[in-house]
Design a protein around this motif. Structure first.
Motif, PDB file in Angstrom:
ATOM      1  N   PRO A 105       0.843  -1.189   0.000  1.00  0.00           N
ATOM      2  CA  PRO A 105       0.000   0.000   0.000  1.00  0.00           C
ATOM      3  C   PRO A 105       0.888   1.253   0.000  1.00  0.00           C
ATOM      4  N   GLU A 107      -8.694  -2.994  -5.779  1.00  0.00           N
ATOM      5  CA  GLU A 107      -7.426  -3.471  -5.230  1.00  0.00           C
ATOM      6  C   GLU A 107      -6.241  -2.714  -5.824  1.00  0.00           C
ATOM      7  N   LEU A 119      -3.118  -3.129  -3.436  1.00  0.00           N
ATOM      8  CA  LEU A 119      -3.001  -4.560  -3.177  1.00  0.00           C
ATOM      9  C   LEU A 119      -2.569  -5.295  -4.440  1.00  0.00           C
ATOM     10  N   VAL A 130      -8.082   2.508   1.703  1.00  0.00           N
ATOM     11  CA  VAL A 130      -8.288   1.266   2.441  1.00  0.00           C
ATOM     12  C   VAL A 130      -9.474   0.532   1.832  1.00  0.00           C
ATOM     13  N   LEU A 131      -9.334  -0.774   1.747  1.00  0.00           N
ATOM     14  CA  LEU A 131     -10.364  -1.604   1.123  1.00  0.00           C
ATOM     15  C   LEU A 131     -11.295  -2.180   2.188  1.00  0.00           C
ATOM     16  N   PRO A 172     -13.253  -5.249   2.067  1.00  0.00           N
ATOM     17  CA  PRO A 172     -13.386  -6.361   1.116  1.00  0.00           C
ATOM     18  C   PRO A 172     -14.794  -6.943   1.113  1.00  0.00           C
ATOM     19  N   ALA A 196      -8.357  -2.059  13.076  1.00  0.00           N
ATOM     20  CA  ALA A 196      -7.741  -1.120  12.130  1.00  0.00           C
ATOM     21  C   ALA A 196      -6.747  -0.187  12.817  1.00  0.00           C
ATOM     22  N   VAL A 208      -3.232  -2.547  13.985  1.00  0.00           N
ATOM     23  CA  VAL A 208      -2.239  -3.026  13.031  1.00  0.00           C
ATOM     24  C   VAL A 208      -1.895  -1.888  12.068  1.00  0.00           C
ATOM     25  N   GLY A 209      -0.863  -2.104  11.288  1.00  0.00           N
ATOM     26  CA  GLY A 209      -0.447  -1.074  10.349  1.00  0.00           C
ATOM     27  C   GLY A 209       0.892  -0.532  10.756  1.00  0.00           C
ATOM     28  N   GLY A 210       1.337   0.456  10.008  1.00  0.00           N
ATOM     29  CA  GLY A 210       2.711   0.904  10.134  1.00  0.00           C
ATOM     30  C   GLY A 210       3.068   1.598  11.431  1.00  0.00           C
ATOM     31  N   ARG A 242       1.203   2.307  16.311  1.00  0.00           N
ATOM     32  CA  ARG A 242      -0.047   1.592  16.515  1.00  0.00           C
ATOM     33  C   ARG A 242      -0.462   1.628  17.976  1.00  0.00           C
ATOM     34  N   ALA A 273      -9.554   2.958   9.910  1.00  0.00           N
ATOM     35  CA  ALA A 273      -8.233   2.815   9.292  1.00  0.00           C
ATOM     36  C   ALA A 273      -7.655   4.197   8.976  1.00  0.00           C
TER      37      ALA A 273
END
Lengths: 256, 249
Positions: free
Chosen positions: A14, A67, A72, A86-87, A89, A107, A110-112, A115, A161
């Motif tokens: 991403p 995507e 993605l 952000v998706l 899904p 959301a 997690v992530g870069g 957090r 997110a």
């Protein structure tokens, strides 16, 4: 301005950068899977804050388009320039072992960078769930939630997110007609309260007319943009409004 | 319930056969002899049971730690999987009857060789289902984690590990079943106490009923561990429905 062309160890990542004006730009994008060409020469520009519905026959590459925007996947041809997207899904993809609150708060956990701890994430997620009418359901696991509630949790997670662009892939596809109308209403409210750039993939043309500022019609595979219809109707819109009916007719004709 | 009925029927037939068929009790003791031995030899059985239970407990704990660590290591790296997985399978072809006496000569009559044997036999049924479940995560959930920007570690921590827990429990239940056999086998290779040791001693002393009593104690212990694991799974993983395939309390 970020152009997504590089990937580490072959996996698309991403993007973390932003376009100057927050707009989303696809230019001449093509994507194939082996011999199957999913998208061909798709160009699309979405200014910040616009809600664009993407409709088209099944298998026309709508999900692939999302995507690509979310980073993605990488295009085989053309360029994708996008702020962080952000998706949401297809299917709610809630984790069955977490309660509604923890699913939404995922959301934030997690992530870069930077957090949150479980507690901080829960505190941030709580009002978002409450705004979607789920305050009594924080600890309830997905298996005990109705389909409509699960979609709200999934949407809360998508909002949390924190990306300026939301890519919603058939968010209400699995819901019955009444729950779906309800879901469209809370989505509309949520976007009014907190505007984002939205790409909404749907096979329901009426849903597209009710929610979007603009409708992009894709052709059967390989997907190309065959129509780009502005929806200049005031909110709230009802399925029976003459403007809605006319536009729905117009979009359906372009789909045939 | 059905299992209890079946067991009772089997015991009844056995009792009838030994009473009516005038079989010597040191050849085949009647269930009533075994029950009598369970009571009469209770102190002896108990002291030997605690030894075997300790061997099984430590052995199972070691295989659990080893099994989980191996499953994660194999899952995370294709190279490790290629290098180590064939060796793991090969390790299961090692004849335990051969290794057990060797381990005794290396480590003596203490608990170490028993723990090693139990761990050798028990880690495999833990690794295989756990590894398979770690890799079987729903592609939609993977896509979700990747759009949320999750790192490899976060994917493991938040999605892969929790979704592999039910499989880990399956593996642990399998281990409990084979662990008892492994402990007895290790004891027969050289030991001064334990239920396996007791069985081995009782038969030449013509105390066959006592050997059977030791088997009964061991079976009950394995069954209790199995049911304990089932209860723990229910308590810890309420979101993962137990399939009605095994005994449920």
């Amino acid at each position: 301005m970020t152009t997504r062309t590089q990937a580490r160890d072959g996996r698309p990542r991403p993007a973390s950068g932003r376009t100057d004006d927050g707009a989303l730009r696809l230019a001449g994008v093509g994507r194939s899977f082996g011999a199957v060409e999913a998208l061909r020469d798709v160009s699309l520009e979405v200014p910040a804050g616009e809600v664009v519905a993407v409709v088209g026959p099944s298998g026309c590459g709508k999900s692939t388009l999302l995507e690509l925007v979310c980073g993605l996947q990488r295009p085989d041809a053309g360029t994708v320039q996008a702020p962080r997207a952000v998706l949401m899904p297809q299917g709610d993809q809630l984790l069955p072992w977490l309660g509604a609150l923890d699913n939404a708060a995922l959301a934030l956990r997690v992530g870069g960078d930077g957090r949150m701890t479980r507690q901080a994430a829960r505190e941030r997620a709580r009002p978002v769930l409450a705004a979607l009418g789920l305050d009594g359901f924080a600890a309830v696991r997905p298996a005990q939630l109705s389909g409509g509630m699960r979609q709200r949790v999934a949407f809360a997670r998508t909002l949390l997110a924190g990306a300026p662009v939301l890519c919603l892939d058939e968010p209400f596809g699995a819901l019955d007609a009444i729950t779906r109308a309800d879901a469209q209403a809370w989505l509309q409210d949520a976007l009014e309260a907190e505007p984002r750039t939205v790409l909404l993939v749907t096979h329901d043309v009426e849903e597209a007319v009710l929610l979007a500022d603009r409708i992009v019609v894709l052709s059967p595979r390989p997907g190309r943009v065959v129509a780009d219809l502005p929806v200049a109707l005031p909110h709230p819109r009802a399925a029976t409004d003459p403007g809605v009916v006319a536009l729905r007719q117009q979009a359906l004709e372009r789909l045939r | 319930m059905l299992a209890a009925l079946l067991l009772l029927a089997g015991l009844g037939a056995w009792q009838l056969y030994t009473v009516a068929g005038s079989v010597d009790t040191f050849i085949l003791p009647a269930p009533s002899d075994v029950i009598a031995s369970l009571w009469d030899d209770r102190a002896l059985l108990w002291s030997n049971f605690t030894v075997t239970a300790r061997e099984m407990g430590v052995g199972l704990a070691v295989s659990l730690a080893l099994g989980v660590a191996l499953a994660v290591a194999l899952h995370e790296s294709r190279t490790t999987r290629r290098a180590v997985y064939p060796l793991l399978i090969a390790s299961q072809t090692i004849p335990v009857v051969l290794v057990a006496p060797l381990l005794v000569t290396w480590f003596g009559y203490g608990i170490t060789p028993k723990v090693a044997i139990v761990a050798l036999v028990c880690f495999f049924p833990i690794v295989v289902p756990t590894l398979s479940a770690l890799g079987a995560v729903d592609p939609g959930q993977r896509k979700l984690m990747s759009t949320l920007g999750a790192s490899r570690w976060q994917l493991l921590r938040h999605v892969e590990a929790p979704s592999a827990l039910p499989a880990l429990f399956v593996g642990a239940r399998l281990s409990v079943a084979v662990g008892a056999i492994a402990a007895v086998l290790a004891e027969t290779a050289g030991s001064e106490s334990g239920l396996g040791h007791l069985m081995l001693q009782s038969i030449p002393q013509l105390e066959t009923a006592r050997a059977f009593a030791a088997v009964a104690v061991l079976s009950l212990f394995s069954l209790a561990l199995y049911l304990g694991l089932t209860l723990a799974q229910r308590r810890l993983l309420p979101w993962a429905p137990l399939r009605p395939e095994g005994p449920t309390p």
